[in-house]
Design a protein around this motif. Structure first.
Motif, PDB file in Angstrom:
ATOM      1  N   UNK A   8       0.810  -1.209   0.000  1.00 15.37           N
ATOM      2  CA  UNK A   8       0.000   0.000   0.000  1.00 15.37           C
ATOM      3  C   UNK A   8       0.849   1.267   0.000  1.00 15.37           C
ATOM      4  N   UNK A   9       2.174   1.088   0.061  1.00 17.70           N
ATOM      5  CA  UNK A   9       3.080   2.247   0.003  1.00 17.70           C
ATOM      6  C   UNK A   9       3.132   3.050   1.278  1.00 17.70           C
ATOM      7  N   UNK A  10       2.749   2.429   2.388  1.00 20.82           N
ATOM      8  CA  UNK A  10       2.781   3.152   3.658  1.00 20.82           C
ATOM      9  C   UNK A  10       4.162   3.168   4.289  1.00 20.82           C
ATOM     10  N   UNK A  11       5.080   2.321   3.778  1.00 18.96           N
ATOM     11  CA  UNK A  11       6.476   2.309   4.240  1.00 18.96           C
ATOM     12  C   UNK A  11       7.392   2.394   3.037  1.00 18.96           C
ATOM     13  N   UNK A  12       8.500   3.096   3.208  1.00 13.54           N
ATOM     14  CA  UNK A  12       9.450   3.270   2.107  1.00 13.54           C
ATOM     15  C   UNK A  12      10.851   2.961   2.624  1.00 13.54           C
ATOM     16  N   UNK A  21      19.893  -1.791   5.675  1.00  9.33           N
ATOM     17  CA  UNK A  21      19.065  -2.003   4.481  1.00  9.33           C
ATOM     18  C   UNK A  21      17.617  -2.341   4.806  1.00  9.33           C
ATOM     19  N   UNK A  22      17.349  -2.868   5.995  1.00 16.86           N
ATOM     20  CA  UNK A  22      15.968  -3.262   6.338  1.00 16.86           C
ATOM     21  C   UNK A  22      15.228  -2.179   7.113  1.00 16.86           C
ATOM     22  N   UNK A  23      15.753  -1.002   7.069  1.00 19.04           N
ATOM     23  CA  UNK A  23      15.109   0.092   7.784  1.00 19.04           C
ATOM     24  C   UNK A  23      14.131   0.807   6.832  1.00 19.04           C
ATOM     25  N   UNK A  24      12.882   1.032   7.270  1.00 19.45           N
ATOM     26  CA  UNK A  24      11.845   1.694   6.479  1.00 19.45           C
ATOM     27  C   UNK A  24      11.373   2.946   7.210  1.00 19.45           C
ATOM     28  N   UNK A  25      10.962   3.863   6.440  1.00 16.41           N
ATOM     29  CA  UNK A  25      10.411   5.081   7.022  1.00 16.41           C
ATOM     30  C   UNK A  25       8.938   5.178   6.634  1.00 16.41           C
ATOM     31  N   UNK A  26       8.108   5.715   7.510  1.00 19.89           N
ATOM     32  CA  UNK A  26       6.673   5.809   7.188  1.00 19.89           C
ATOM     33  C   UNK A  26       6.404   6.861   6.114  1.00 19.89           C
ATOM     34  N   UNK A  27       5.352   6.557   5.314  1.00 24.24           N
ATOM     35  CA  UNK A  27       4.907   7.477   4.265  1.00 24.24           C
ATOM     36  C   UNK A  27       3.505   7.968   4.657  1.00 24.24           C
ATOM     37  N   UNK A  28       3.270   9.255   4.595  1.00 20.69           N
ATOM     38  CA  UNK A  28       1.926   9.750   4.917  1.00 20.69           C
ATOM     39  C   UNK A  28       0.867   9.042   4.071  1.00 20.69           C
ATOM     40  N   UNK A  29      -0.234   8.628   4.698  1.00 19.90           N
ATOM     41  CA  UNK A  29      -1.273   7.891   3.959  1.00 19.90           C
ATOM     42  C   UNK A  29      -1.810   8.635   2.740  1.00 19.90           C
TER      43      UNK A  29
END
Length: 290
Positions: A8-12, A21-29
């Motif tokens: 859903x593209x909520x994490x990038x 490499x396995x660290x994700x940042x949140x994406x605004x909904x």
């Protein structure tokens, strides 16, 4: 981490840290929703543009079609006033070449109108047109109508009668018909049906009624057809048993209320009935109307 969150593209992925490499940042909904909806919106926009282009391309053809339809003769036209109806019938009669069918309910015909109708009908039959007319049984005792039938029959026309008839209609060559406009109580409105499909259907309705009707024969010169008194009386009594008043029966069968009352009275005398209700009971019990 649930895969649906990434889909859903909520994490990038956090691409700035090679050690994580396995660290994700949140994406605004709302940003994620915009990214997902953009291809769909583009497809819808392209579809709308295609529909607009299609309508623009067909617009000239639609305009031309509507103009032609407005200029074309309507398959059903309203005829107002008796003179207009009579003139239309005369015109159709002169152009009739193969078959004439007429259903004339309402009992005995007006003598003046019969006299006016006779010459064109004789001319029609004289051209070799197959002529068939349906009346109701009550015309069998009406002198002017009988005189009319005798003359047309002598020229080649055919007549039959029924106890009840559907509405008045005249059909020419199974392709054009004139019927009464049932929206009006008076007989000053009619419908001209200039459609072979509809007129052909009405012609078949007439054919079925003709097959059930009683022929009017004139085998003996100057003879009068039998009045079918018994059959008429059974029909009157059947309608009486069903609850119709004398006036309603008279209208349906094309006879006078006095004639209806006479039929009911004679049946009451024969069965010894003292009331209309008792007569209906005795008739139903006797099986005389079966």
């Amino acid at each position: 981490m649930p895969s649906c969150v990434r889909e859903l593209g909520l994490l990038h992925p956090h691409g700035d840290d090679p050690d994580a490499p396995d660290v994700y940042v949140p994406v605004p909904p709302d940003v994620a929703a915009h990214r997902l909806a953009h291809p769909v919106e583009r497809t819808l926009l392209e579809g709308q543009q295609w529909l607009l282009a299609l309508r623009d391309a067909l617009s000239p053809a639609e305009k031309l079609y509507r103009e032609e339809q407005q200029m074309a003769v309507a398959p059903v036209r309203v005829l107002r006033e008796r003179d207009v109806i009579v003139d239309t019938l005369r015109k159709l009669g002169r152009s009739c070449r193969q078959e004439f069918q007429a259903a004339q309910p309402g009992g005995p015909r007006d003598p003046v109108r019969l006299a006016m109708t006779l010459p064109p009908m004789l001319a029609l039959v004289g051209r070799g047109v197959q002529y068939r007319t349906l009346y109701q049984h009550s015309v069998r005792t009406h002198g002017p109508t009988l005189d009319f039938m005798v003359e047309v029959h002598a020229a080649g026309g055919q007549f039959r009668t029924l106890d009840e008839l559907f509405g008045r209609m005249i059909i020419y060559d199974r392709s054009v018909a004139v019927v009464r406009d049932q929206r009006y109580a008076s007989h000053d409105h009619a419908l001209l049906i200039d459609h072979p499909g509809i007129a052909g259907f009405l012609a078949e309705v007439f054919d079925h009624a003709w097959a059930r009707a009683e022929p009017v024969g004139f085998d003996v010169p100057h003879a009068r057809p039998a009045p079918l008194t018994d059959e008429k009386r059974r029909t009157v009594l059947r309608l009486m048993v069903e609850g119709y008043t004398d006036a309603a029966i008279a209208t349906r069968l094309g006879m006078s209320t006095r004639t209806v009352a006479n039929h009911v009275r004679k049946a009451a005398d024969e069965l010894g009935s003292r009331s209309r209700a008792q007569l209906a009971y005795l008739l139903a019990k006797s099986g005389l109307l079966d």
